[in-house]
Design an enzyme around this catalytic site. Sequence first.
Site, short mmCIF file in Angstrom:
data_model
loop_
_atom_site.label_atom_id
_atom_site.label_comp_id
_atom_site.label_asym_id
_atom_site.label_seq_id
_atom_site.Cartn_x
_atom_site.Cartn_y
_atom_site.Cartn_z
N GLU A 79 -1.44 -5.57 8.60
CA GLU A 79 -0.61 -4.85 9.56
C GLU A 79 -1.17 -4.99 10.98
O GLU A 79 -2.37 -4.98 11.19
CB GLU A 79 -0.56 -3.35 9.21
CG GLU A 79 0.29 -3.04 8.00
CD GLU A 79 0.49 -1.54 7.82
OE1 GLU A 79 0.12 -0.77 8.73
OE2 GLU A 79 1.04 -1.14 6.78
N GLU A 135 9.20 -4.15 10.83
CA GLU A 135 9.61 -2.85 10.29
C GLU A 135 10.05 -1.91 11.40
O GLU A 135 9.34 -1.72 12.40
CB GLU A 135 8.46 -2.21 9.51
CG GLU A 135 8.84 -0.86 8.91
CD GLU A 135 7.84 -0.33 7.91
OE1 GLU A 135 8.05 0.79 7.39
OE2 GLU A 135 6.85 -1.03 7.62
N ASP A 143 -0.95 -6.19 -0.18
CA ASP A 143 -1.25 -5.48 1.06
C ASP A 143 -2.75 -5.22 1.12
O ASP A 143 -3.32 -4.64 0.19
CB ASP A 143 -0.52 -4.13 1.08
CG ASP A 143 0.50 -4.02 2.19
OD1 ASP A 143 0.39 -4.78 3.18
OD2 ASP A 143 1.40 -3.18 2.07
N ASP A 201 0.83 -1.20 0.00
CA ASP A 201 0.00 0.00 0.00
C ASP A 201 0.87 1.26 0.00
O ASP A 201 0.36 2.38 -0.07
CB ASP A 201 -0.99 0.00 1.16
CG ASP A 201 -0.32 -0.05 2.53
OD1 ASP A 201 0.92 -0.08 2.59
OD2 ASP A 201 -1.05 -0.09 3.54
N SER A 202 2.18 1.06 0.03
CA SER A 202 3.11 2.17 -0.20
C SER A 202 2.86 2.79 -1.57
O SER A 202 3.28 3.92 -1.84
CB SER A 202 4.57 1.68 -0.12
OG SER A 202 4.77 0.53 -0.91
N LYS A 233 -1.20 -9.42 2.99
CA LYS A 233 -0.47 -8.98 4.18
C LYS A 233 -1.36 -8.09 5.01
O LYS A 233 -2.07 -7.22 4.48
CB LYS A 233 0.81 -8.23 3.80
CG LYS A 233 1.63 -7.78 5.01
CD LYS A 233 2.99 -7.23 4.61
CE LYS A 233 2.92 -5.84 4.04
NZ LYS A 233 2.44 -4.81 5.03
#
Length: 310
Positions: free
Chosen positions: A130, A197, A98, A59-60, A128
């Site tokens: 978070e 991270e 993501d 999602d970056s 993925k």
Amino acid sequence: MTTRPRKPAPNTPAPGKLSLTELAQLKGRGQKIVMVTAYDAPSGALADAAGVDLVLVGDSAAMVVLGHDSTVPATVDEMLVLTRAATRGARRPLVIADLPFGSFQVSDEKALENGIRFVKEAGADAVKLEGGGPTVSRAAALVAAGVPVMGHIGLTPQSATMLGGFKAQGRTAEQARRLVQDARELEAAGCFSLVLEAVPAPVAEAVTEQLSIPTIGIGAGAGCDGQVLVWHDLLGLYEGRPPRFVKQYADLHTQIKQALERYVDDVRSGAFPEERHTYAMPEDELEAFRALVDSAISSFASGGSEAKQA
């Protein structure tokens, strides 16, 4: 009678595709795992050709592709398009999508609905998520439905505001203990790997040693089982200072800018296109074409005169 080759079942790796079993074996052998982000078919194909193991459609993209100031604005529909494109380029690597902010936090059911979309509609091999805490049940629900899940703890960009900004996490003993606990819970929920991270190296190493699943670090030291970097970071595709944990392997921003400047100059000066950049036609066809054009012009002119007289 000929038979067509059968397509793999939905959750069966395609021929040549890295499997989750093989990924786990890399950790067992102590072989470092390489992951990079990609957001389209060309970047997916280049990552594949370079021997990358995992491709993350992060999602970056909200920041490096779509121009937002954070990852939060990324939508499911946008991420589906990018994931679908990346899967067309990346053949061997596992492609992990993501799940963007808001697509899984509401409930297990919402997480399951959106996770299935990424596998079914975009061809992702995994998704993925978070965070720890409530994310653990979301991961478990997805895994139970046959959707492989990668966890992500430490600095979680989707909740960076709550974490005090883009800062390293787990720098106190209690915070580090909580990271270890989250990691264990995510592994127990069935996650096949875990991103760490912006975590102090000793903490990331401790998590890696305690888990049987691979850990992928980004700003988490060399003790992780693998590493991930954002495509635009490692290739130097933007101006400005990169994050501390980034190693730039190229300065493509400068190279691309210079190439575009040369193109602008050539077009404006008439240096481009040259004759070698254009197409010709047989001389007899050219003469016939010119005759047709002349005839059409004459016909149009005479028709216009007749219209005026009328």
